[in-house]
Motif scaffolding. Structure first.
Motif: not given
Ligand SMILES: Cc1cc2nc3c(=O)[nH]c(=O)nc-3n(C[C@H](O)[C@H](O)[C@H](O)COP(=O)(O)OP(=O)(O)OC[C@H]3O[C@@H](n4cnc5c(N)ncnc54)[C@H](O)[C@@H]3O)c2cc1C
Ligand SMILES: *[C@@H]1O[C@H](CO)[C@@H](O)[C@H](O)[C@H]1NC(C)=O
Ligand SMILES: *[C@@H]1O[C@H](CO)[C@@H](O)[C@H](O)[C@H]1NC(C)=O
Ligand SMILES: *[C@@H]1O[C@H](CO)[C@@H](O)[C@H](O)[C@H]1NC(C)=O
Ligand SMILES: *[C@@H]1O[C@H](CO)[C@@H](O)[C@H](O)[C@H]1NC(C)=O
Length: 636
Positions: A231-257
């Motif tokens: 349900d996505k009609e309205g004002l939204c908060w959006i998370p980021l693709s990043q690790y908690p705590v370190t706030a570094r980018r999370s991506h497929a090369g790290l997570g799936h390889y």
């Protein structure tokens, strides 16, 4: 600043080297002669599939062939570049850079687009904005394939794909501190996965974020608790693709390889281009040969795929592999001088991307908002920001990539006149005018025209739905906003460079070739400019600077939109659409290329049309669902 930037880059590069280089393959001589599965493209979706297949089938071998390197690739918004570099900072070896053909309906402007070229693909270099589509996007996707695909066991409606969105990420709820400070809301029931691709909230916001959110609420836009649950009609908060705590980018090369690279049956070959697929027995049912080219010494080699070839080279490159394999529209292949193997006109057709004009204002009354991004120009502030980012837990401005708030608004919620626009689109779908908006070479292909009409009628119904978003306006900070056209009706193409089939393809967006796109843009802009007429904006004396209050008529707004248009928000898709073959489709619900038994496509090329979200979450979810479909078919 420069020193710390280098330190971070080197640190990440060193970490990456230490962990990867034992297993990554650099020469075809390091490989087996054959693999069960060969995956073209080590990007967002390709690595998701490789991870799942190598886990499910320890006795089967999986090879990913990736054009780029295993490296720390500087992303579009990676600290400490995010604030002032913007998307243009995503230069360097980790990206392909495209300039589209001129767009005649938009002042002949060319779109400037990046695509990932590194292990991790575009997820390794993107803006980290990690929203999900609306349920109605996926229901419309399924409807576009109905009734033809209704008998398939694989459902691509919301109910059919939501479990894979859930599975694809590990979500961390915002800390109590940031909930209290910023008002973040979330609902854990939209999540629940434990895959090492991370979705998190930054522990930081610029101080003026609250202005936009308040003004939007005053416009009557509903504040949504969670927008990732469909349900996505309205004002939204959006998370980021990043690790908690370190706030570094999370991506497929790290997570799936990287996190599973110890598996002996999972190989990655880097710096190689998948050239084409061949059928050594002359049938589409036997094992396949894959031709590769080394990007280091330009040597060619062949590998056998015993089970399947899986294409995941992204929306620009997946069609190029098909073309070089002789799969595409007969006329297009003839122009390129490639012998026809399978006539499939949908290959490289149906190109779409998010685009939109900007809208800006200025404040004429004082407001004391601190901190603001301009504070980053102060060297002491900037040094503190870097230090805070490098602490554990990380904090401060560098934990926030771009934005994490946006409105998503449906057409009926923007204009009482929406039926007029919807009727125009419906008429296009039925009265035969729509082919005039398509590339001229479509005219030889009735299936492409029929497929386009099907799309227009499904999208007309979507746009009439008060709960289905037609625009997104993400707010970072400052005094301008971009107004996304979430469901463009214009269609472009990706074609081989006829002079050099191995070079980058020719991208032709044909933006605005369907005039109804401008009707939508105008409706979006007229709605958004009402934001200045709210108590919050009046308090600061906000006045519109672009287009400016003197620009009122639709015709003038249209011209302003053309002038201020960003032609690509870097979400190209849909160039090998999941639609019936008679409707110009390239894959069916099992992701097999129509007519081929052992070739599937698993990246964002398979979307029939764009979704109400930035596209990385969909690439992961499609990859997860694809893996499940492939695993089940080989367990049988
Ligand atoms: C700069 C930028 C910013 C973006 N911002 C956001 C954002 O903030 N949020 C969001 O959700 N989405 C964003 N996106 C979009 C999103 O990241 C992509 O839509 C998504 O990651 C695409 O996934 P994919 O698997 O289809 O392709 P990709 O992840 O692009 O993977 C394709 C891979 O195939 C490789 N390849 C290509 N050709 C060949 C070949 N012939 N042989 C071998 N390998 C090949 C490429 O090197 C690449 O690694 C952004 C994209 C870019 C480029
Ligand atoms: C766009 O370019 C084409 C081809 O060069 C030209 O004919 C046309 O007039 C141009 N249009 C605009 C708006 O500049
Ligand atoms: C938009 O439409 C939905 C669904 O009808 C409704 O719940 C919501 O309140 C509307 N928002 C606005 C701003 O009208
Ligand atoms: C790959 O296989 C094709 C088809 O059999 C053949 O024409 C080509 O020469 C082979 N390439 C190499 C490098 O062996
Ligand atoms: C079809 O409908 C469109 C949109 O209303 C209109 O612009 C066009 O003139 C119509 N064409 C025909 C042939 O009726």
């Amino acid at each position: 600043m420069l020193a710390s930037r280098l330190t971070l880059a080197l640190l990440l590069a060193a970490l990456t080297k230490a962990s990867h280089h034992a297993t990554v393959k650099r020469h075809t001589s390091d490989l087996h002669e054959s693999y069960d599965f060969i995956i073209a493209g080590g990007g967002t979706a390709g690595l998701t599939v490789a991870d799942r297949l190598s886990e499910a089938f320890p006795k089967k071998t999986i090879l990913v062939v990736e054009y780029g390197e295993v490296e720390y690739a500087r992303g579009g918004f990676d600290p400490p570049d995010i604030i002032f570099g913007g998307a243009s900072s995503a230069r360097g070896p980790g990206v392909f850079t495209f300039q589209s053909l001129p767009n005649p309906e938009v002042r002949n402007k060319t779109a400037f687009v990046f695509a990932g070229k590194t292990v991790g693909g575009s997820s390794a270099v993107n803006g980290m904005y990690f929203d999900r589509p609306s349920r109605f996007d996926h229901d419309a996707w399924a409807e576009a394939g109905s009734p033809e695909f209704d008998t398939s066991e694989h459902k691509w409606n919301w109910e059919g794909i939501f479990p894979y969105f859930k599975k694809s990420v590990t979500f961390t709820e915002p800390s109590i501190g940031s909930v209290q400070k910023y008002g973040y809301t979330s609902d854990i029931s939209a999540y629940g996965g434990s895959t090492p691709i991370f979705s998190s909230f930054p522990p930081f916001l610029w101080a003026d974020n609250v202005i936009a959110r308040n003004a939007w609420k005053e416009m009557g836009i509903r504040e949504a608790k969670e927008c990732a649950g469909g349900d996505k009609e309205g004002l939204c908060w959006i998370p980021l693709s990043q690790y908690p705590v370190t706030a570094r980018r999370s991506h497929a090369g790290l997570g799936h390889y990287e996190s599973v690279s110890f598996r002996p049956n999972y190989h990655i070959l880097v710096k190689h281009q998948v050239v084409k697929i061949m059928y050594p027995d002359g049938t589409f049912s036997g094992s396949l040969l894959v031709e590769l080219r080394s990007l280091v010494d330009d040597q060619f080699s062949n590998l056998t795929a015993k089970a399947e070839v899986i294409l995941a080279a992204g929306a620009f490159h997946t069609p190029t592999i098909l073309y070089r394999s002789g799969i595409g529209a007969a006329s297009v292949l003839k122009d390129a001088g490639i012998p026809l193997v399978l006539d499939l006109p949908g290959v490289g057709a149906n190109l779409q991307d998010h685009s939109g004009p900007s809208w800006s204002w200025s404040y004429t009354k004082p407001g004391n908002f601190s901190p603001m991004p301009s504070d980053m120009l102060n060297t002491i502030f900037a040094a503190k920001a870097t230090a805070a980012f490098n602490e554990t837990p990380a904090s401060g401005p560098y934990t926030l990539s771009m934005a994490n708030s946006a409105i998503y608004v449906s057409l009926p919620n923007m204009t009482a006149d929406y039926t007029h626009i919807v009727d125009i689109i419906r008429a296009m779908a039925t009265n035969g005018s729509s082919s005039a908006y398509l590339p001229t070479d479509y005219n030889a292909e009735p299936s492409l025209i029929a497929g386009y009409k099907r799309q227009l009628s499904v999208l007309a119904a979507f746009l009439a739905n008060p709960e289905a978003p037609s625009t997104e306006v993400p707010f970072a900070t400052g005094t301008s906003a971009r107004i996304f056209l979430l469901h463009p009706l214009s269609r472009g193409t990706v074609r081989l460079d006829v002079n050099d089939h191995l070079a980058q393809p020719i991208v032709d967006y044909r933006l605005g070739s369907n005039p109804a796109d401008f009707d939508l843009h105008v409706a979006h802009l007229k709605f958004l400019r009402r934001m200045l007429d709210t108590p919050t904006m009046r308090l600061y004396g906000a006045v519109e600077t672009g287009p400016g209050a003197h620009v009122q008529h639709d015709a003038a707004l249209r011209e302003y939109i053309k002038d201020s248009m960003t032609l690509s928000f870097m979400h190209p898709c849909c160039t090998a659409a999941m639609l019936p073959r008679e409707l110009g489709g390239v894959v069916g619900p099992d992701l097999r290329v129509h007519g081929l038994e052992r070739v599937r496509i698993v990246d964002v090329s398979v979307l029939p049309f764009l979704v109400s979200a930035h596209t990385s979450s969909t690439a992961y979810a499609v990859g997860e669902k694809a893996a499940d479909i492939i695993i089940r078919s080989w367990l049988k």
